[in-house]
Write a protein that holds these residues in place. Sequence first.
Motif, PDB file in Angstrom:
ATOM      1  N   THR A 170      71.078 120.555  63.627  1.00  0.00           N
ATOM      2  CA  THR A 170      72.213 119.979  63.408  1.00  0.00           C
ATOM      3  C   THR A 170      72.365 118.701  64.039  1.00  0.00           C
ATOM      4  O   THR A 170      72.995 117.475  63.657  1.00  0.00           O
ATOM      5  CB  THR A 170      73.748 120.617  63.814  1.00  0.00           C
ATOM      6  N   THR A 171      71.812 118.469  65.187  1.00  0.00           N
ATOM      7  CA  THR A 171      72.059 117.174  65.929  1.00  0.00           C
ATOM      8  C   THR A 171      70.624 116.457  66.280  1.00  0.00           C
ATOM      9  O   THR A 171      70.745 115.255  66.852  1.00  0.00           O
ATOM     10  CB  THR A 171      72.574 117.457  67.202  1.00  0.00           C
ATOM     11  N   GLY A 172      69.642 116.955  66.132  1.00  0.00           N
ATOM     12  CA  GLY A 172      68.456 116.423  66.216  1.00  0.00           C
ATOM     13  C   GLY A 172      68.115 116.372  67.678  1.00  0.00           C
ATOM     14  O   GLY A 172      66.888 116.021  67.843  1.00  0.00           O
ATOM     15  N   VAL A 173      68.842 117.023  68.515  1.00  0.00           N
ATOM     16  CA  VAL A 173      68.352 116.988  70.122  1.00  0.00           C
ATOM     17  C   VAL A 173      67.973 118.325  70.514  1.00  0.00           C
ATOM     18  O   VAL A 173      68.390 119.233  70.169  1.00  0.00           O
ATOM     19  CB  VAL A 173      69.807 116.882  70.770  1.00  0.00           C
ATOM     20  N   THR A 174      66.796 118.240  71.198  1.00  0.00           N
ATOM     21  CA  THR A 174      66.183 119.211  71.865  1.00  0.00           C
ATOM     22  C   THR A 174      66.785 119.790  73.020  1.00  0.00           C
ATOM     23  O   THR A 174      66.779 118.934  74.035  1.00  0.00           O
ATOM     24  CB  THR A 174      64.656 119.132  72.003  1.00  0.00           C
ATOM     25  N   PRO A 200      75.913 111.012  71.186  1.00  0.00           N
ATOM     26  CA  PRO A 200      75.939 109.483  71.177  1.00  0.00           C
ATOM     27  C   PRO A 200      75.987 108.779  72.667  1.00  0.00           C
ATOM     28  O   PRO A 200      76.043 107.597  72.702  1.00  0.00           O
ATOM     29  CB  PRO A 200      77.059 109.096  70.193  1.00  0.00           C
ATOM     30  N   ASN A 201      76.688 109.793  73.549  1.00  0.00           N
ATOM     31  CA  ASN A 201      77.255 108.930  74.890  1.00  0.00           C
ATOM     32  C   ASN A 201      76.474 109.295  76.185  1.00  0.00           C
ATOM     33  O   ASN A 201      76.966 108.771  77.150  1.00  0.00           O
ATOM     34  CB  ASN A 201      79.001 108.945  74.928  1.00  0.00           C
ATOM     35  N   ILE A 202      75.565 110.104  76.079  1.00  0.00           N
ATOM     36  CA  ILE A 202      75.089 110.521  77.203  1.00  0.00           C
ATOM     37  C   ILE A 202      73.414 111.003  77.028  1.00  0.00           C
ATOM     38  O   ILE A 202      73.339 111.761  75.944  1.00  0.00           O
ATOM     39  CB  ILE A 202      75.823 111.844  78.185  1.00  0.00           C
ATOM     40  N   GLN A 203      72.515 110.683  77.862  1.00  0.00           N
ATOM     41  CA  GLN A 203      71.241 110.954  77.548  1.00  0.00           C
ATOM     42  C   GLN A 203      70.907 112.483  77.370  1.00  0.00           C
ATOM     43  O   GLN A 203      71.540 113.475  77.769  1.00  0.00           O
ATOM     44  CB  GLN A 203      70.353 110.458  78.747  1.00  0.00           C
ATOM     45  N   ALA A 204      70.043 112.747  76.113  1.00  0.00           N
ATOM     46  CA  ALA A 204      69.994 113.995  75.932  1.00  0.00           C
ATOM     47  C   ALA A 204      69.549 115.138  76.965  1.00  0.00           C
ATOM     48  O   ALA A 204      70.009 116.330  77.154  1.00  0.00           O
ATOM     49  CB  ALA A 204      68.916 114.251  74.768  1.00  0.00           C
ATOM     50  N   ASP A 205      68.617 114.622  77.832  1.00  0.00           N
ATOM     51  CA  ASP A 205      68.245 115.581  79.036  1.00  0.00           C
ATOM     52  C   ASP A 205      69.447 115.393  80.099  1.00  0.00           C
ATOM     53  O   ASP A 205      69.226 116.234  81.194  1.00  0.00           O
ATOM     54  CB  ASP A 205      66.884 114.892  79.923  1.00  0.00           C
ATOM     55  N   ARG A 206      70.527 115.075  79.953  1.00  0.00           N
ATOM     56  CA  ARG A 206      71.584 115.443  81.056  1.00  0.00           C
ATOM     57  C   ARG A 206      72.719 116.441  80.165  1.00  0.00           C
ATOM     58  O   ARG A 206      73.935 116.574  80.531  1.00  0.00           O
ATOM     59  CB  ARG A 206      72.063 113.948  81.240  1.00  0.00           C
ATOM     60  N   ILE A 207      72.314 116.812  78.938  1.00  0.00           N
ATOM     61  CA  ILE A 207      73.132 117.729  78.198  1.00  0.00           C
ATOM     62  C   ILE A 207      72.870 119.001  78.378  1.00  0.00           C
ATOM     63  O   ILE A 207      71.673 119.525  78.175  1.00  0.00           O
ATOM     64  CB  ILE A 207      73.208 117.424  76.790  1.00  0.00           C
ATOM     65  N   LEU A 208      73.673 120.022  78.923  1.00  0.00           N
ATOM     66  CA  LEU A 208      73.275 121.501  78.778  1.00  0.00           C
ATOM     67  C   LEU A 208      74.307 122.274  78.252  1.00  0.00           C
ATOM     68  O   LEU A 208      75.633 122.070  78.156  1.00  0.00           O
ATOM     69  CB  LEU A 208      73.537 121.922  80.472  1.00  0.00           C
TER      70      LEU A 208
END
Length: 230
Positions: free
Chosen positions: A190-194, A138-146
């Motif tokens: 689980t999170t909907g994030v790719t 919820p707090n940082i853009q998906a493409d910045r999550i590793l």
Amino acid sequence: MTSFKYYRKNDIEKKLEKARFRPLDVMVTGVTGAGKSTTLNTIFKKNVATVGNGVDPETMDLDSYSLNDVFRLWDTPGLGDGVANDEIHKRKLVDLLYKTYSLDGNIYGWIDSAIVVLEGLNRDMGSTYTLLNEVIVPNIQADRILVVINQADMAMKGRHWNKETNRPDEVLVDFLEKQALSIQNRVKETTGVTIRKPVYYSAEYGYNIEKLLDFIIDNMIVERRPLVRA
Ligand SMILES: Nc1nc2c(ncn2[C@@H]2O[C@H](COP(=O)(O)OP(=O)(O)OP(=O)(O)O)[C@@H](O)[C@H]2O)c(=O)[nH]1
Ligand SMILES: [Mg+2]
């Protein structure tokens, strides 16, 4: 032993020049005992962060460590430390994600990307998903999550890890490859994030640390980070 202090420093520098900020600030998160502090120590090749005994949670506060003038890492407390402490830790993590700086009348997030460290044995996927669902996504853009997998040596409970070479054998590599794909799928469900396919490494034995750093450097977003709107 190679030093990581200057590892691809020019590449990072070039990307930062394009993005017009410096240094790169990467937040390292994950459940307690995943090996966040150990990962930092291995990258820094010295004991910068205190490592736990694997039973009790160790890191309680946020600490930042500069590898050089272009790359800084933030160690954070792990979730899975009891309900009350987890709430305190979550708040600290969210606060860090909303630490800002302003430039030319715009406000940007201090943290450029967030790493989620999982352990090879996956003892506590529940807390990892809580971390992803309630704090990170919820707090940082998906493409910045590793997402990354530490403790590759323990993925099959220590089996198929070659203690002489400090590397996995073919069976374990195959297992880790499948695990990386399955985590990618489960995070999506689980999170909907790719997310990108996680890299696996062993902080304890210094295996695949270059891969870990490549993963961070190659996936750097060359733009300042706008805040996520609630
Ligand atoms: N076998 C193995 N053990 C590891 C590895 N990385 C870390 N450990 C061990 O796991 C335990 C916990 O490591 P820490 O680095 O303190 O974990 P952390 O994620 O910082 O934990 P908190 O600070 O409590 O959130 C320690 O006993 C480490 O030695 C690894 O790659 N392989
Ligand atoms: Mg720690």
